[in-house]
Design an enzyme around this catalytic site. Structure first.
Site, PDB file in Angstrom:
ATOM      1  N   GLY A   1      21.928  29.543  -4.351  1.00 50.24           N
ATOM      2  CA  GLY A   1      22.132  28.526  -5.381  1.00 50.24           C
ATOM      3  C   GLY A   1      22.963  29.056  -6.539  1.00 50.24           C
ATOM      4  O   GLY A   1      23.795  28.346  -7.104  1.00 50.24           O
TER       5      GLY A   1
ATOM      6  N   ARG B   1      19.788  21.124  -1.685  1.00 45.81           N
ATOM      7  CA  ARG B   1      19.393  21.316  -3.091  1.00 45.81           C
ATOM      8  C   ARG B   1      20.252  20.474  -4.045  1.00 45.81           C
ATOM      9  O   ARG B   1      21.415  20.189  -3.751  1.00 45.81           O
ATOM     10  CB  ARG B   1      19.452  22.818  -3.430  1.00 45.81           C
ATOM     11  CG  ARG B   1      18.424  23.592  -2.602  1.00 45.81           C
ATOM     12  CD  ARG B   1      18.456  25.066  -2.861  1.00 45.81           C
ATOM     13  NE  ARG B   1      18.068  25.380  -4.226  1.00 45.81           N
ATOM     14  CZ  ARG B   1      18.102  26.609  -4.734  1.00 45.81           C
ATOM     15  NH1 ARG B   1      18.525  27.625  -3.988  1.00 45.81           N
ATOM     16  NH2 ARG B   1      17.726  26.818  -5.966  1.00 45.81           N
TER      17      ARG B   1
ATOM     18  N   ASP C   1      10.729  32.393 -10.785  1.00 48.32           N
ATOM     19  CA  ASP C   1      10.806  32.893  -9.402  1.00 48.32           C
ATOM     20  C   ASP C   1       9.532  33.627  -8.980  1.00 48.32           C
ATOM     21  O   ASP C   1       9.368  33.968  -7.808  1.00 48.32           O
ATOM     22  CB  ASP C   1      12.024  33.821  -9.245  1.00 48.32           C
ATOM     23  CG  ASP C   1      13.329  33.035  -9.363  1.00 48.32           C
ATOM     24  OD1 ASP C   1      13.339  31.839  -9.021  1.00 48.32           O
ATOM     25  OD2 ASP C   1      14.323  33.613  -9.816  1.00 48.32           O
TER      26      ASP C   1
ATOM     27  N   LYS D   1      13.760  24.659  -4.961  1.00 44.06           N
ATOM     28  CA  LYS D   1      14.277  26.015  -4.736  1.00 44.06           C
ATOM     29  C   LYS D   1      14.631  26.149  -3.248  1.00 44.06           C
ATOM     30  O   LYS D   1      14.822  25.159  -2.569  1.00 44.06           O
ATOM     31  CB  LYS D   1      13.250  27.060  -5.184  1.00 44.06           C
ATOM     32  CG  LYS D   1      12.961  27.031  -6.683  1.00 44.06           C
ATOM     33  CD  LYS D   1      14.157  27.492  -7.491  1.00 44.06           C
ATOM     34  CE  LYS D   1      13.875  27.479  -8.983  1.00 44.06           C
ATOM     35  NZ  LYS D   1      15.103  27.700  -9.774  1.00 44.06           N
TER      36      LYS D   1
HETATM   37  C1  S3P Z   1      18.905  31.982 -11.582  1.00 43.93           C
HETATM   38  C2  S3P Z   1      18.261  31.006 -12.278  1.00 43.93           C
HETATM   39  C3  S3P Z   1      17.042  30.341 -11.794  1.00 43.93           C
HETATM   40  C4  S3P Z   1      16.354  31.158 -10.707  1.00 43.93           C
HETATM   41  C5  S3P Z   1      17.310  31.666  -9.678  1.00 43.93           C
HETATM   42  C6  S3P Z   1      18.389  32.523 -10.317  1.00 43.93           C
HETATM   43  C7  S3P Z   1      20.157  32.533 -12.134  1.00 43.93           C
HETATM   44  O1  S3P Z   1      17.390  29.088 -11.269  1.00 43.93           O
HETATM   45  O2  S3P Z   1      15.346  30.402 -10.090  1.00 43.93           O
HETATM   46  O3  S3P Z   1      16.625  32.442  -8.724  1.00 43.93           O
HETATM   47  O4  S3P Z   1      20.622  33.581 -11.675  1.00 43.93           O
HETATM   48  O5  S3P Z   1      20.704  31.900 -13.056  1.00 43.93           O
HETATM   49  P1  S3P Z   1      17.561  27.808 -12.236  1.00 43.93           P
HETATM   50  O6  S3P Z   1      18.540  28.184 -13.266  1.00 43.93           O
HETATM   51  O7  S3P Z   1      18.068  26.693 -11.381  1.00 43.93           O
HETATM   52  O8  S3P Z   1      16.181  27.560 -12.775  1.00 43.93           O
END
Ligand code: S3P
Length: 436
Positions: free
Chosen positions: A100, A128, A320, A347
């Site tokens: 993501g 997602r 996380d 997630k």
């Molecule tokens: C992350 C932000 C979080 C986290 C992901 C990594 C990042 O997601 O859950 O594992 O590196 O910016 P969200 O920003 O969508 O909450």
């Protein structure tokens, strides 16, 4: 791949965890946009960060990996930055795999390019929500086609204008996406966060000479400055260290030293929550590296654990680690309440459901709420056969649950751990002393 976990008596020894995944993605992307060569030590060896490297290479950036030193120390990587206007059009779709962060952050960069690109990913990533980045990037002037708010994303970038954006969800990925697009925009880009989220992008940009300022919950970026290359050692990933902190806390008589862990306050919510529960964790040798606080953690088995409530502002700092927190909560006295965690449903898998189902398979009683979990404790856990749901954090959290269960636990799809922590099960083997 299946991994069999047997109950452990205690956790002992010393470990260094792989480089922080969030920082590694950002260092690769921002190194690619810098003028000159960046040197990144101990980059995350996980598959997610490889996805970022693969996409950047497809955009014409030269990235060389040199294998790390000993054990779990990650690779040293050199990135030949092409500057803000040096990326070249990719020949085909860019594949973000399971990541993501790759997709959402890179979309911000691609929105600023004078060419068209397509971003896609694996089945999980294509489920997602991407509307959360399509919306602000479109307001900045990019044209993005999606499959009803999901990837693949076809991005026609170009002349962007700065906007003021109030994040509807407290997401560091969305914040970073908008800030990265802001590097290519005309005028100032401002992001307002409802709740503080991880601030690695802001810290790196500042080190690179960008004009970026924070005032309370508002971050303002003025474009124009060329980015300087980076030279840094990536701190150990606190979200990976969390598994060992939990294991040592849960097993009486444990003593563990974890070296070189990133202690950015936007990431230490799990440590704070565990300490409220009664965990024995001390920080040593705290220093600043790569513009981030770093230190060693000493963890001892807890004498007793108390249930807690977590929610609201503290959630992003442990987002996380919620599956792991739920595992720990089964061994605490009282009912642990996890609120405001609806984001976990989008997630890599629906983590609230995955946690409730797997704890149920281990014989624990858990109530799944629309945006959280209720976990009474203490409850004995029974070894069971557990799916990982194609989710690295579920695979690893339930391996830790297996250490304090009775009988054998089988983790199905254990290879998903490689997304963030290749070698996790070997380390688990090395640190845990089996029950006799
Ligand atoms: C992350 C932000 C979080 C986290 C992901 C990594 C990042 O997601 O859950 O594992 O590196 O910016 P969200 O920003 O969508 O909450």
């Amino acid at each position: 791949m299946e991994v069999h976990i047997r109950p452990a008596r205690r956790i002992a020894g010393e470990v260094r965890v792989p480089g922080d995944k969030s920082l590694s993605h950002r260092a690769l992307m921002l190194g690619a946009l810098a003028h000159g060569e960046s040197l990144l030590q101990d980059l995350s060896p996980g598959a997610d960060v490889q996805s970022t490297a693969r996409c950047l290479r497809a955009l014409g950036v030269s990235i060389d990996f040199h294998s790390g030193g000993n054990g779990s120390e990650g690779p040293t990587v050199s990135v030949r930055g092409v500057g803000l206007s040096g990326l070249s059009p990719p020949e085909g779709p860019l594949d973000a795999g399971n990541s993501g962060t790759t997709m959402r952050l890179l979309a911000g960069v691609l929105a600023g390019q004078p060419f068209e690109s397509v971003l896609t990913g694996d089945a999980s990533l294509r489920r997602r929500p991407m509307g959360r980045i399509v919306e602000p990037l479109s307001r900045m002037g990019a044209s993005i086609e999606s499959e009803r708010g999901r990837a693949p994303l076809r991005i026609r970038g170009g002349r962007l204008k700065g906007i003021r954006y109030e994040l509807p969800v407290p997401s560091a990925q969305v914040k970073s996406c908008v800030l990265l697009a802001g590097l290519f925009a005309e005028g100032e880009t401002t992001v307002v966060e409802p709740v503080p989220t991880r601030d690695h992008t802001e810290r790196l940009l500042r080190q690179q000479g960008a004009t970026i300022e924070r005032s309370g919950r508002t971050i303002a970026l003025r474009p124009g400055a060329a980015l300087k290359p980076l030279a840094l050692r990536v701190p150990g990933d606190p979200s990976s260290a969390a598994f060992w902190v939990a294991a040592a806390t849960l097993l009486p008589g444990s003593r563990l030293l974890i070296r070189g862990v990133g202690l950015n306050p936007t990431r230490t919510g799990f440590l704070a929550a565990l300490q409220r529960m009664g965990a024995c964790v001390s920080r040593q040798n705290v220093r600043e590296e790569a513009g981030e606080p770093v230190g060693d953690l000493v963890v001892r088995g807890a004498e007793s654990l108390q249930a807690i409530e977590v929610g609201g502002e503290e959630l992003p700092a442990l987002i996380d680690e919620v599956p792991l927190l739920a595992v720990v909560a089964t061994q605490a006295e009282g009912t642990t309440v996890i609120r405001d965690a609806g984001e976990l449903r989008v997630k890599e898998t629906d983590r609230l459901r995955a946690v409730a189902r797997n704890l149920g398979r281990m014989g624990a009683e858990v109530e799944e709420l629309p945006e959280g979990l209720l976990i009474p404790g203490p409850q004995p856990l029974r070894g069971a056969r557990l799916p990982s749901y194609g989710d690295h954090r579920i695979a690893m959290a339930f391996a830790i649950a297996g250490l304090c269960a009775s009988g054998e636990t089988v983790i199905e799809g254990a290879e998903w751990a490689d997304v963030s922590y290749p070698g996790f099960f070997e380390v688990l083997d090395r640190l845990s002393e089996p029950e006799r």
